[in-house]
Design a protein around this motif. Structure first.
Motif, PDB file in Angstrom:
ATOM      1  N   TYR A 100       6.568 -76.581  10.550  1.00 32.98           N
ATOM      2  CA  TYR A 100       6.507 -76.722   9.097  1.00 32.98           C
ATOM      3  C   TYR A 100       7.490 -75.750   8.469  1.00 32.98           C
ATOM      4  CZ  TYR A 100       1.761 -78.587  10.030  1.00 32.98           C
ATOM      5  OH  TYR A 100       0.685 -79.296  10.487  1.00 32.98           O
ATOM      6  N   HIS A 101       7.937 -76.107   7.272  1.00 30.88           N
ATOM      7  CA  HIS A 101       8.627 -75.154   6.410  1.00 30.88           C
ATOM      8  C   HIS A 101       8.197 -75.472   4.994  1.00 30.88           C
ATOM      9  CE1 HIS A 101      11.807 -77.456   4.269  1.00 30.88           C
ATOM     10  NE2 HIS A 101      11.637 -78.296   5.270  1.00 30.88           N
ATOM     11  N   GLN A 102       8.219 -74.442   4.174  1.00 29.45           N
ATOM     12  CA  GLN A 102       7.814 -74.651   2.790  1.00 29.45           C
ATOM     13  C   GLN A 102       8.605 -73.720   1.894  1.00 29.45           C
ATOM     14  OE1 GLN A 102       3.655 -73.921   1.933  1.00 29.45           O
ATOM     15  NE2 GLN A 102       3.769 -75.107   0.035  1.00 29.45           N
ATOM     16  N   LEU A 103       9.157 -74.294   0.837  1.00 29.56           N
ATOM     17  CA  LEU A 103       9.788 -73.521  -0.226  1.00 29.56           C
ATOM     18  C   LEU A 103       8.721 -73.286  -1.286  1.00 29.56           C
ATOM     19  CD1 LEU A 103      13.143 -75.518  -0.622  1.00 29.56           C
ATOM     20  CD2 LEU A 103      12.687 -73.542   0.850  1.00 29.56           C
ATOM     21  N   GLU A 104       8.684 -72.106  -1.855  1.00 28.62           N
ATOM     22  CA  GLU A 104       7.665 -71.793  -2.854  1.00 28.62           C
ATOM     23  C   GLU A 104       7.680 -72.824  -3.981  1.00 28.62           C
ATOM     24  OE1 GLU A 104       6.040 -67.822  -4.980  1.00 28.62           O
ATOM     25  OE2 GLU A 104       8.164 -68.231  -5.286  1.00 28.62           O
ATOM     26  N   LYS A 108       4.559 -78.455   1.562  1.00 28.14           N
ATOM     27  CA  LYS A 108       4.939 -78.126   2.940  1.00 28.14           C
ATOM     28  C   LYS A 108       5.592 -79.358   3.566  1.00 28.14           C
ATOM     29  CE  LYS A 108       1.595 -78.167   5.910  1.00 28.14           C
ATOM     30  NZ  LYS A 108       0.345 -77.862   6.592  1.00 28.14           N
ATOM     31  N   GLN A 109       6.658 -79.146   4.315  1.00 32.88           N
ATOM     32  CA  GLN A 109       7.382 -80.232   4.977  1.00 32.88           C
ATOM     33  C   GLN A 109       7.249 -80.086   6.492  1.00 32.88           C
ATOM     34  OE1 GLN A 109       9.175 -82.669   3.176  1.00 32.88           O
ATOM     35  NE2 GLN A 109       8.177 -81.691   1.445  1.00 32.88           N
ATOM     36  N   THR A 110       7.221 -81.208   7.202  1.00 32.52           N
ATOM     37  CA  THR A 110       7.207 -81.190   8.663  1.00 32.52           C
ATOM     38  C   THR A 110       8.637 -81.246   9.170  1.00 32.52           C
ATOM     39  OG1 THR A 110       5.066 -82.305   8.720  1.00 32.52           O
ATOM     40  CG2 THR A 110       6.376 -82.396  10.725  1.00 32.52           C
ATOM     41  N   THR A 130       3.497 -76.126  14.203  1.00 34.65           N
ATOM     42  CA  THR A 130       2.278 -76.801  13.765  1.00 34.65           C
ATOM     43  C   THR A 130       1.095 -76.266  14.568  1.00 34.65           C
ATOM     44  OG1 THR A 130       2.448 -78.617  15.360  1.00 34.65           O
ATOM     45  CG2 THR A 130       3.551 -78.924  13.219  1.00 34.65           C
ATOM     46  N   GLU A 131      -0.098 -76.710  14.205  1.00 31.59           N
ATOM     47  CA  GLU A 131      -1.304 -76.274  14.902  1.00 31.59           C
ATOM     48  C   GLU A 131      -1.332 -76.738  16.351  1.00 31.59           C
ATOM     49  OE1 GLU A 131      -1.002 -78.104  12.178  1.00 31.59           O
ATOM     50  OE2 GLU A 131      -2.438 -77.532  10.649  1.00 31.59           O
ATOM     51  N   GLN A 159      -2.846 -71.807   2.845  1.00 29.20           N
ATOM     52  CA  GLN A 159      -1.495 -72.297   2.588  1.00 29.20           C
ATOM     53  C   GLN A 159      -0.963 -73.049   3.806  1.00 29.20           C
ATOM     54  OE1 GLN A 159       0.121 -68.408   1.655  1.00 29.20           O
ATOM     55  NE2 GLN A 159       0.390 -68.974  -0.496  1.00 29.20           N
ATOM     56  N   TYR A 160      -1.233 -72.530   4.984  1.00 30.12           N
ATOM     57  CA  TYR A 160      -0.738 -73.115   6.233  1.00 30.12           C
ATOM     58  C   TYR A 160      -1.314 -74.509   6.468  1.00 30.12           C
ATOM     59  CZ  TYR A 160       0.147 -73.644  11.252  1.00 30.12           C
ATOM     60  OH  TYR A 160       0.533 -74.122  12.468  1.00 30.12           O
ATOM     61  N   ILE A 161      -2.616 -74.699   6.195  1.00 31.58           N
ATOM     62  CA  ILE A 161      -3.228 -76.002   6.482  1.00 31.58           C
ATOM     63  C   ILE A 161      -3.139 -76.993   5.327  1.00 31.58           C
ATOM     64  CG2 ILE A 161      -4.797 -75.113   8.242  1.00 31.58           C
ATOM     65  CD1 ILE A 161      -7.033 -75.179   6.150  1.00 31.58           C
ATOM     66  N   SER A 162      -2.742 -76.501   4.142  1.00 29.06           N
ATOM     67  CA  SER A 162      -2.683 -77.408   2.987  1.00 29.06           C
ATOM     68  C   SER A 162      -1.523 -78.389   3.124  1.00 29.06           C
ATOM     69  CB  SER A 162      -2.526 -76.619   1.692  1.00 29.06           C
ATOM     70  OG  SER A 162      -1.231 -76.075   1.606  1.00 29.06           O
ATOM     71  N   ASN A 163      -1.648 -79.499   2.373  1.00 34.15           N
ATOM     72  CA  ASN A 163      -0.567 -80.499   2.388  1.00 34.15           C
ATOM     73  C   ASN A 163       0.440 -80.057   1.417  1.00 34.15           C
ATOM     74  OD1 ASN A 163      -1.862 -81.963   4.310  1.00 34.15           O
ATOM     75  ND2 ASN A 163      -2.914 -83.264   2.840  1.00 34.15           N
TER      76      ASN A 163
END
Length: 163
Positions: A100-104, A108-110, A130-131, A159-163
């Motif tokens: 995953y990566h996520q910009l504030e 979250k993107q896979t 990922t998990e 934050q990690y598990i959220s979509n």
């Protein structure tokens, strides 16, 4: 003439057995090798910057000629970076696994093998595995004369598990 035919049949049988044995060896060897990594695992990243185990292997050292850092990071399942920013941005190239990566402020993107991700300059972001899968990614940090990284707070489990 009969001897030549017998020798020819024997040679064909022997050659056939040798080829089958080599194929069996290749198949057995292939199944014994878990995952062939391109780069060594590297050094374990500090717990102050990562949740879980992430290993860094430097590929290009920073210098005054290229002003670029490049390396490889292997994230074990569920491992992730803290939120952080790069003054000149960051490029990620996924070599293996899924993460995953996520910009504030964005979802979250896979990321999967073959993906290239651009993290813009001075944008808070995080990335990791990922998990259920590990992740191997290459990173490129350009224009290091502007600075390299500012580490921030940990990514929460929510934050990690959220979509």
């Amino acid at each position: 003439m009969k001897t030549i035919k017998i020798l020819a049949v024997a040679a064909i049988l022997l050659l056939s057995h040798a080829c089958n044995t080599q194929v069996e060896k290749k198949e057995n060897t292939k199944s014994l090798i878990p995952e062939e990594a391109i780069f060594p695992k590297g050094e374990l990243g500090p717990a102050t910057n990562f949740t879980g185990n992430a290993y860094n292997f430097g590929l290009v050292e920073n210098d005054s000629v290229y002003n670029t850092l490049a390396g490889n990071v292997y994230f074990e399942k569920g491992a992730r970076s803290n939120w952080h920013v790069h003054p000149s941005g960051q490029i990620l190239i996924v070599l293996d696994g899924e993460g995953y990566h996520q910009l504030e402020g964005q979802p979250k993107q896979t990321m999967k093998k073959g993906d290239v991700v651009e993290c813009p300059p001075n944008v808070k972001h995080w990335h990791g595995a990922t998990e259920n899968n590990s992740l191997t990614q290459m990173y490129i940090l350009p224009k290091t004369e502007n600075g390299i990284v500012t580490w921030l707070e940990a990514v929460t489990d929510e934050q990690y598990i959220s979509n």
